[in-house]
Motif scaffolding. Structure first.
Motif, PDB file in Angstrom:
ATOM      1  N   LEU A   1      34.404  -5.932   0.811  1.00 42.54           N
ATOM      2  CA  LEU A   1      34.984  -6.782  -0.235  1.00 42.54           C
ATOM      3  C   LEU A   1      35.744  -5.960  -1.271  1.00 42.54           C
ATOM      4  O   LEU A   1      35.498  -4.769  -1.440  1.00 42.54           O
TER       5      LEU A   1
ATOM      6  N   VAL B   1      27.606  -8.078   3.507  1.00 44.30           N
ATOM      7  CA  VAL B   1      28.470  -7.173   2.739  1.00 44.30           C
ATOM      8  C   VAL B   1      27.978  -5.740   2.906  1.00 44.30           C
ATOM      9  O   VAL B   1      26.824  -5.429   2.637  1.00 44.30           O
TER      10      VAL B   1
ATOM     11  N   ASP C   1      41.321  -8.545   0.121  1.00 42.56           N
ATOM     12  CA  ASP C   1      40.151  -8.980  -0.637  1.00 42.56           C
ATOM     13  C   ASP C   1      38.897  -8.966   0.232  1.00 42.56           C
ATOM     14  O   ASP C   1      37.828  -8.596  -0.214  1.00 42.56           O
ATOM     15  N   PHE C   2      39.072  -9.424   1.494  1.00 38.10           N
ATOM     16  CA  PHE C   2      37.973  -9.396   2.453  1.00 38.10           C
ATOM     17  C   PHE C   2      38.460  -8.603   3.666  1.00 38.10           C
ATOM     18  O   PHE C   2      39.577  -8.805   4.111  1.00 38.10           O
TER      19      PHE C   2
END
Lengths: 109, 883
Positions: free
Chosen positions: B223, B255, B271-272
């Protein structure tokens, strides 16, 4: 009349008067040391003397050739009449103030 | 005596000669005394100290009578003279300083902006070994390039690594949208897919977690810090679960790391990041393994010691694919260095880029502005030099040589320039946020030494030019003339000045024309009839399920529910939306050529909802009884194939098996950027009629499906109808975010970049023209003032005010005319070239050129007319008294 003199200027003026014919930079430094046991800087002495000269209180002229200072002549300073008047005036002013003081007594506390 | 050398020389330099002997004598005496009484070291120290004490104003100021002062002192004197001069002429000083400092600010900001754009992607340590692979398709016979793109097939990098030695690492980088859930609430987000090597190759700073095992498991997730905060607040995101839906598969990811994307200086704003295998949820397995579809970007890292040039050559000469025998198209691969992709607009992929043209444009503008300001400065200073002939004459008489005079002028100009530059840098600092807004990329004021260096260089160059020109005039003047205040040799100067003035007029006219044309073109584009009605049209993103039937069903139910509201006029669905490029299908022809035709999957209500006209044949019927072979095409396609009667015809193609028929032709509408011509387009209810002929696809949206609901809203309040749509949506698809856009907003955004540049251009030209005017204004003032005496004499001899005004105005009239004649062809050519980048554009009209020239003429003659009117109204007695 010339304006106010600082303490150091006054000292220099007095010294020039005292040393009469022999007043040049190093002599003044030496005299201050001898008489008052005070170290003054030669450069400061010179700077002040030129200022006094600007004010017309002293004059200067070069002396004869020398042997001990790279053959360079000395610049001798002499007090002018204006300078003498100034000294007198300073003395009178001080006396006048002195007389106005109540008797000085040292009190032991 | 061993007096210390350096202090001795210093003393000799600054001490007045008449005092030196006495002082030095005393010092030397004391030195000798110190040596014998104390030590050599002490003595030397005393000497040094005394010299420093003597460096005192009351000694230094006893120097005034020296005839050849040192160079440093001369500089101080010159600066003194300059400041006096400036105080005496506040108008010119302000004009000069303001012009130069505002210009400095502009140029400085431009340099900052350019430097920022150049700094993109430079923080990766291996930037010189990392390359993006691009594909180049050429016509085998003619050798012309058909297409260049950095959006390449999925297996490419892996294939290269297998067949070439020297590739140390590779990663693919794809992006798509996904629905991400925070608790039960869905958000639509852009996600990236990459190989684990991505983390090795690029140097995005690791904020949390461990890179070693991130992206190795299919459920790993990396992330950006912003997103980590959005979904996990201030808590530790590592090891946390995040649920997201790709197409119709929902996965629960974990994550593994938080990575700083450094968005301000990186072309890859993620972002991801998910492992690349998950990309198979977005595209099918056969697409994922195929070389026919350009879907993502491939990056390779060459091993150290491999020369990129040699590798590029090997890459170009080696056949990577078995090429179709019949095809007359050849595919080549090339490499783009990572450090250059940000400023390459010739070959682009998904990474962000800035067109280098914009940088050139800004640079040219900066050079123009500094030219104008520099010319102003030169003109004003040289004209000012006129008023100083007497001073110069005195200096010459006293023996000033040419070099010394030049040096004085050089010091003066440099002083003014550097003063202005300092003001300008301050101004730049103050204006940084505003400039960032105008150019659309936030700027921080962190100038490097390079910027200051360039600035100083430019300023010194201006100063040098000015002083040389001034010196030329002055040295040509005879002393007698100079002392009597006359300037007999002014001929050359005037020609030169007139040249500058013409150039200024020309630049002003060209800039105004440029700004006006760009503005008109943008207005044209923003208000052009697109062939469909873009007002009050709403696009709602549909969930990306794999089945067309599911979505079609959803659209029908949704339409039935919302159309109970009378304000909803029509509901339809479409594959492509208004903000992104549409899908392009490639049909192989039997002669080896490939036809590229745009495609959009629609439902039966599409034409009526969009407001697109049907010009031939019939439309799909909403009752569902449409032949499965039916397709619609646009007029351009009909023209492309030179058909007279397109109905029931087939698109030519090698692999077509008679699966489709054209049932109708729609009027052309703009579905891509107005930079491009309308291209051939096929509309159908699903891909089936044309599927058999497809040999390749280039698209952001694939596979073919309905991805957008279109809603046409009638007049009235939007707020309640939007609430209605949203609540209906939530009741039907609770796990998909209600994300919508108005088509007119989307179109505006599409041209936002252009609109912003138009605004920037407006400001910049306004600014440049302002600077030019400032200079011209003061020059006019000066030229009128110079003629005050002449005006007085003429009046005494009986001349009327209008005659005097005409006399003074005539010259400027000619200068403007010549300026226009210079500006017109240049502007015509450049603007024509720019307009040619638009397929739909306004015509340049000669009238606007004439009008701008006329406006400048009126403004100029008006200004100078007013000033000379003022001058001529003055009583001749006063003006003749002047000298």
């Amino acid at each position: 009349m010339v304006d106010h003199l600082g303490e150091f200027e006054e000292l220099m003026l007095t010294m020039v008067a005292i040393l009469d014919q022999e007043a040049y930079g190093n002599a003044i430094v030496q005299a201050v040391k001898d008489q008052l046991d005070r170290n003054v800087n030669l450069s400061a002495v010179h700077i002040t003397l030129y200022r006094l000269q600007d004010k017309g209180l002293v004059t200067s002229e070069m002396g004869g050739a020398t042997t001990n200072r790279g053959g360079r002549r000395k610049r001798f300073f002499r007090i002018t009449n204006a300078g003498k008047r100034k000294l007198n005036e300073l003395q009178e002013q001080r006396l006048k103030l002195w007389k106005m003081l109540p008797e000085l007594k040292f009190v032991v506390r | 005596m061993n007096l210390p050398k350096l202090p001795l020389r210093f003393l000799e330099w600054f001490c007045p000669d008449d005092l030196l002997e006495g002082i030095l004598g005393d010092l030397e005496e004391k030195f000798a005394e110190d040596v014998s009484n104390r030590s050599m070291r002490k003595a030397r120290w005393h000497f040094r100290w005394n010299v420093i004490r003597l460096f005192h104003p009351s000694i230094l100021f006893r120097n005034p009578m020296r005839l050849s002062p040192g160079p440093a002192e001369m500089v101080v004197r010159h600066i003194q003279t300059t400041s006096r001069q400036m105080w005496r002429n506040p108008f010119y000083s302000i004009v000069t300083l303001a012009g130069l400092s505002v210009t400095t600010a502009f140029v400085f900001l431009t340099l900052l902006f350019i430097r920022k754009e150049q700094s993109f992607d430079q923080f990766h340590q291996n930037k010189n070994q990392i390359f993006r692979v691009y594909q180049e398709i050429k016509n085998a016979e003619t050798g012309t390039v058909i297409r260049k793109s950095a959006v390449t097939p999925v297996p490419l990098a892996e294939g290269l690594a297998n067949s070439f030695s020297g590739i140390q690492n590779y990663t693919r980088l794809a992006s798509s949208t996904a629905t991400v859930y925070q608790e039960a609430e869905p958000f639509t987000e852009t996600v990236h897919f990459a190989d684990a090597a991505f983390l090795d190759m690029f140097d995005f700073p690791l904020l949390q977690g461990n890179l070693a095992n991130a992206l190795t498991d299919p459920l790993d997730l990396v992330l950006s810090p912003d997103i980590a905060v959005k979904y996990f607040g201030q808590g530790n995101p590592l090891g946390q679960e995040l649920r997201l839906t790709l197409n119709d598969t929902t996965i629960t990811t974990i994550v593994r790391a938080v990575l700083d994307p450094r968005k301000a200086e990186s072309s890859i704003p993620f972002d991801f990041i998910l492992p690349i295998d998950q990309y198979q949820q977005i595209v099918s397995k056969d697409l994922f393994d195929s070389y026919a579809y350009g879907l993502l970007e491939n990056y390779i890292q060459l091993a150290t010691g491999i020369e990129p040039k040699d590798f590029g050559k090997r890459l170009r000469t080696t056949r990577i694919l078995e090429q179709d025998e019949n095809s007359n198209q050849q595919v080549f691969y090339g490499l783009q260095p990572l450090s250059q992709i940000h400023l390459a607009d010739e070959v682009t992929g998904n990474a962000l880029y800035t067109s280098p043209q914009k940088l050139y444009f800004l640079m040219i503008l900066a050079i123009l502005v500094i030219t104008i300001a520099g010319m102003n400065f030169i003109i004003l200073s040289t004209s000012q030099a006129l008023g100083r002939f007497r001073e110069i004459g005195v200096r010459k008489t006293l023996g000033a040589q040419g070099f010394q005079l030049w040096w004085q002028l050089m010091v003066e100009s440099s002083f003014i320039c550097i003063l202005a530059a300092s003001l300008g840098v301050f101004l730049a600092w103050w204006l940084t946020p505003l400039f960032g807004q105008l150019t659309g990329s936030p700027l921080t004021f962190q100038p490097g030494w390079g910027a200051f260096g360039i600035l100083l260089l430019v300023m010194l160059l201006v100063a040098l030019t000015t002083s040389l020109l001034e010196a030329r005039i002055i040295l040509r003047t005879r002393v007698q003339d100079a002392l009597s205040g006359k300037n007999k040799n002014g001929k050359t100067r005037n020609t030169l000045n007139d040249g500058f003035v013409v150039l200024q007029f020309a630049l002003s006219i060209a800039l105004v024309l440029g700004a006006l044309t760009i503005r008109r073109q943008m207005q044209y584009i923003l208000h052009k009839d697109l062939g469909f009605d873009k007002e009050r049209l709403l696009e709602i993103a549909l969930p990306a399920t794999s089945s067309t039937d599911n979505n079609l069903h959803l659209v029908k139910r949704f339409a039935a529910l919302v159309q109970k509201n009378k304000q909803v006029l029509a509901v339809s669905a479409s594959m492509n939306n208004s903000s992104e490029p549409w899908t392009e299908l490639i049909f192989a022809q039997s002669d080896g050529e490939k036809e590229k035709i745009f495609y959009n999957q629609i439902d039966a209500n599409y034409l009526s909802t969009m407001g697109i006209e049907l010009v031939d044949g019939r439309n799909f019927t909403p009752d569902g009884n449409n032949a499965s072979s039916a397709i619609l095409v646009n007029e351009t396609l009909v023209r492309h194939f030179h058909w007279d009667n397109p109905i029931n015809k087939e698109i030519p193609g090698k692999n077509f098996t008679g699966s489709h028929r054209i049932i109708g032709v729609v009027k052309d509408f703009h579905f891509s950027s107005l930079h491009q011509q309308i291209a051939p387009l096929i509309l159908s209810l699903d891909l089936e009629p044309v599927a058999s002929g497809i040999s390749g696809v280039s698209t952001h949206v694939w596979p073919a499906n309905l991805y957008q609901i279109l809603v046409r809203i009638g007049p009235g309040d939007l707020e309640p109808i939007l609430n209605n749509l949203e609540s209906t949506w939530r009741s039907m698809v609770p796990d998909q975010a209600f994300s919508y856009q108005f088509v007119d907003d989307a179109l505006k955004n599409k041209y936002a970049e252009e609109a912003r540049w138009e605004k920037a251009m407006d400001w910049a030209s306004l600014f440049a023209v302002g600077i030019a005017w400032l200079g011209l204004l003061s020059l006019m003032r000066l030229s009128v003032r110079k003629k005050t005496r002449e005006i007085g004499i003429r009046k005494v001899l009986g001349s009327s005010i209008p005659a005097v005004v005409t006399l003074l105005t005539r010259k400027f009239f000619w200068l403007v005319l010549i300026g226009s004649l210079v500006a017109w062809p240049v502007a015509w050519l450049l603007l024509g070239k720019w307009l040619n980048t638009f397929s739909y554009r306004i015509e340049l009209s000669p009238w606007s050129f004439v009008l701008v020239g006329l406006a400048v003429l009126i403004f100029t003659t008006g200004t100078i007319g007013f000033q000379s009117w003022q001058a001529s109204r003055a009583n001749p007695v006063d003006s003749l008294k002047q000298e």
